[in-house]
Design an enzyme around this catalytic site. Structure first.
Site, PDB file in Angstrom:
ATOM      1  N   THR A   1      61.654  90.401  75.783  1.00  0.00           N
ATOM      2  CA  THR A   1      62.274  89.078  75.907  1.00  0.00           C
ATOM      3  C   THR A   1      63.241  88.787  74.762  1.00  0.00           C
ATOM      4  O   THR A   1      63.658  87.649  74.576  1.00  0.00           O
ATOM      5  CB  THR A   1      61.180  87.994  75.900  1.00  0.00           C
ATOM      6  OG1 THR A   1      60.377  88.178  74.713  1.00  0.00           O
ATOM      7  CG2 THR A   1      60.290  88.098  77.126  1.00  0.00           C
TER       8      THR A   1
ATOM      9  N   LYS B   1      64.126  74.402  78.239  1.00  0.00           N
ATOM     10  CA  LYS B   1      63.767  75.648  78.903  1.00  0.00           C
ATOM     11  C   LYS B   1      62.244  75.801  79.001  1.00  0.00           C
ATOM     12  O   LYS B   1      61.513  75.383  78.108  1.00  0.00           O
ATOM     13  CB  LYS B   1      64.362  76.831  78.138  1.00  0.00           C
ATOM     14  CG  LYS B   1      65.893  76.812  78.156  1.00  0.00           C
ATOM     15  CD  LYS B   1      66.486  77.958  77.370  1.00  0.00           C
ATOM     16  CE  LYS B   1      66.290  77.782  75.889  1.00  0.00           C
ATOM     17  NZ  LYS B   1      67.033  78.800  75.098  1.00  0.00           N
TER      18      LYS B   1
ATOM     19  N   GLY C   1      66.379  88.057  72.882  1.00  0.00           N
ATOM     20  CA  GLY C   1      67.722  87.619  73.271  1.00  0.00           C
ATOM     21  C   GLY C   1      67.800  86.844  74.572  1.00  0.00           C
ATOM     22  O   GLY C   1      68.889  86.634  75.106  1.00  0.00           O
ATOM     23  N   THR C   2      66.655  86.384  75.087  1.00  0.00           N
ATOM     24  CA  THR C   2      66.705  85.641  76.361  1.00  0.00           C
ATOM     25  C   THR C   2      67.493  84.341  76.214  1.00  0.00           C
ATOM     26  O   THR C   2      68.298  83.997  77.078  1.00  0.00           O
ATOM     27  CB  THR C   2      65.292  85.296  76.873  1.00  0.00           C
ATOM     28  OG1 THR C   2      64.528  84.776  75.783  1.00  0.00           O
ATOM     29  CG2 THR C   2      64.590  86.496  77.435  1.00  0.00           C
ATOM     30  N   GLY C   3      67.245  83.613  75.113  1.00  0.00           N
ATOM     31  CA  GLY C   3      67.940  82.335  74.916  1.00  0.00           C
ATOM     32  C   GLY C   3      69.440  82.536  74.768  1.00  0.00           C
ATOM     33  O   GLY C   3      70.242  81.778  75.334  1.00  0.00           O
ATOM     34  N   CYS C   4      69.818  83.564  74.018  1.00  0.00           N
ATOM     35  CA  CYS C   4      71.242  83.874  73.812  1.00  0.00           C
ATOM     36  C   CYS C   4      71.891  84.191  75.152  1.00  0.00           C
ATOM     37  O   CYS C   4      72.975  83.701  75.484  1.00  0.00           O
ATOM     38  CB  CYS C   4      71.403  85.090  72.900  1.00  0.00           C
ATOM     39  SG  CYS C   4      70.465  84.988  71.373  1.00  0.00           S
TER      40      CYS C   4
HETATM   41  O1  PXL Z   1      67.609  84.360  70.200  1.00  0.00           O
HETATM   42  C1  PXL Z   1      68.023  83.733  69.046  1.00  0.00           C
HETATM   43  C2  PXL Z   1      68.892  84.583  68.181  1.00  0.00           C
HETATM   44  C3  PXL Z   1      70.180  84.202  67.926  1.00  0.00           C
HETATM   45  N1  PXL Z   1      71.009  84.886  67.120  1.00  0.00           N
HETATM   46  C4  PXL Z   1      70.618  86.015  66.535  1.00  0.00           C
HETATM   47  C5  PXL Z   1      69.345  86.479  66.773  1.00  0.00           C
HETATM   48  C6  PXL Z   1      68.450  85.760  67.609  1.00  0.00           C
HETATM   49  C7  PXL Z   1      67.107  86.245  67.877  1.00  0.00           C
HETATM   50  O2  PXL Z   1      66.667  87.259  67.453  1.00  0.00           O
HETATM   51  O3  PXL Z   1      68.968  87.603  66.188  1.00  0.00           O
HETATM   52  C8  PXL Z   1      71.552  86.756  65.655  1.00  0.00           C
END
Ligand code: PXL
Length: 264
Positions: A206, A175, A208-211
């Protein structure tokens, strides 16, 4: 037609912006039935992570068994897995149930800088989980950790994508969010490289963008999209969700998962 069903195996973010909560919101926004297997509970908000409690590996396994044996899973993603024993358990259950369409988001560190994966669990991720992945979605620091050295040039990125591909995933998405300039994602399918471009959205929100990105890919796979199409559509969705992010809390706020449904 039966509704598509997607599963997230990840950590809970009490702040509602990342982890399980971001994944379920993404599934819902994209018209997919969402299920969740919780690997760890975090006490968290937009500012930071204030506590982590891992779930017993037996309980992680039981959650996976429960949803697979009754409801069924068209595609799945993994997020925060926290420890080597949890990774081994998740990999074992995925193999046991022959789950397909697995997106592995190799979550290591939260936006706030707090660790979400123990340092000694990186090897377990490489050895046990990546061989089962259809798609893996590292950001730049995660790609560096997976290959064990820093990445600077475009050539470095391509070499890294090849090295990560050799660990098992059919598609590697490095990414571009942590790079400078355009947010260009590099995709490698073992034969060709694809550069997915989008303008960088300038926002502090931003979290939680990856999630959200990996959940959107899993939603696309669950709906029967080809991997590359699912990746492209997920990027488009995430770009919109970032552009419409609104402030909540005092730190990095989440993206707007429902920007296509209601204005913030
Ligand atoms: O974005 C990665 C991530 C994954 N899982 C949990 C998170 C985070 C980022 O804060 O809190 C539970």
């Amino acid at each position: 037609m039966a509704i598509a069903k997607a599963l997230t195996i990840a950590g809970s973010d009490s702040g509602g912006g990342a982890g399980i909560q971001a994944d379920l919101k993404t599934f819902a926004a994209l018209g997919v039935y969402g299920m969740s297997v919780i690997t760890a509970v975090t006490a968290q908000n937009t500012v930071g992570v204030f506590g982590i409690q891992e779930i017993d590996r037996e309980m992680v396994a039981r959650q996976i068994d429960a949803v697979v044996e009754d409801i069924g899973v068209d595609a799945a993603k993994t997020g925060m897995l926290s420890s080597a024993p949890i990774i081994e358990t998740v990999a074992e259950r995925i193999r046991h149930h022959a789950l397909r369409g697995l997106v592995v988001d190799p979550v290591m560190v939260a936006k706030s800088g707090d660790r979400l994966l123990r340092a000694d669990a990186v090897e377990a991720l490489k050895e046990h989980l990546l061989p089962l992945a259809l798609i893996v979605t590292p950001n730049l620091p995660e790609a560096e950790t997976l290959v064990g050295h820093q990445l600077q040039s475009d050539d470095d990125l391509r070499m890294a994508a090849r090295a990560i591909h050799a660990l098992g995933p059919a598609y590697v998405v490095v990414k571009g969010g942590h790079r400078s300039g355009e947010a260009t994602d590099l995709v490698y399918d073992g034969r060709e490289f694809y550069e997915l471009r989008s303008a960088r959205v300038e926002t502090p929100h931003t979290h939680g963008t990856g999630c959200t990105f990996s959940a959107a890919i899993a939603a696309g796979l669950a709906r029967g999209l080809e991997p590359l199409t699912a990746i492209r559509e997920a990027k488009e969705y995430l770009t919109g969700a970032l552009a419409h992010a609104y402030a909540i809390g005092r730190g990095h706020s989440p993206v707007h998962h429902f920007y296509r449904l209601w204005p913030a």
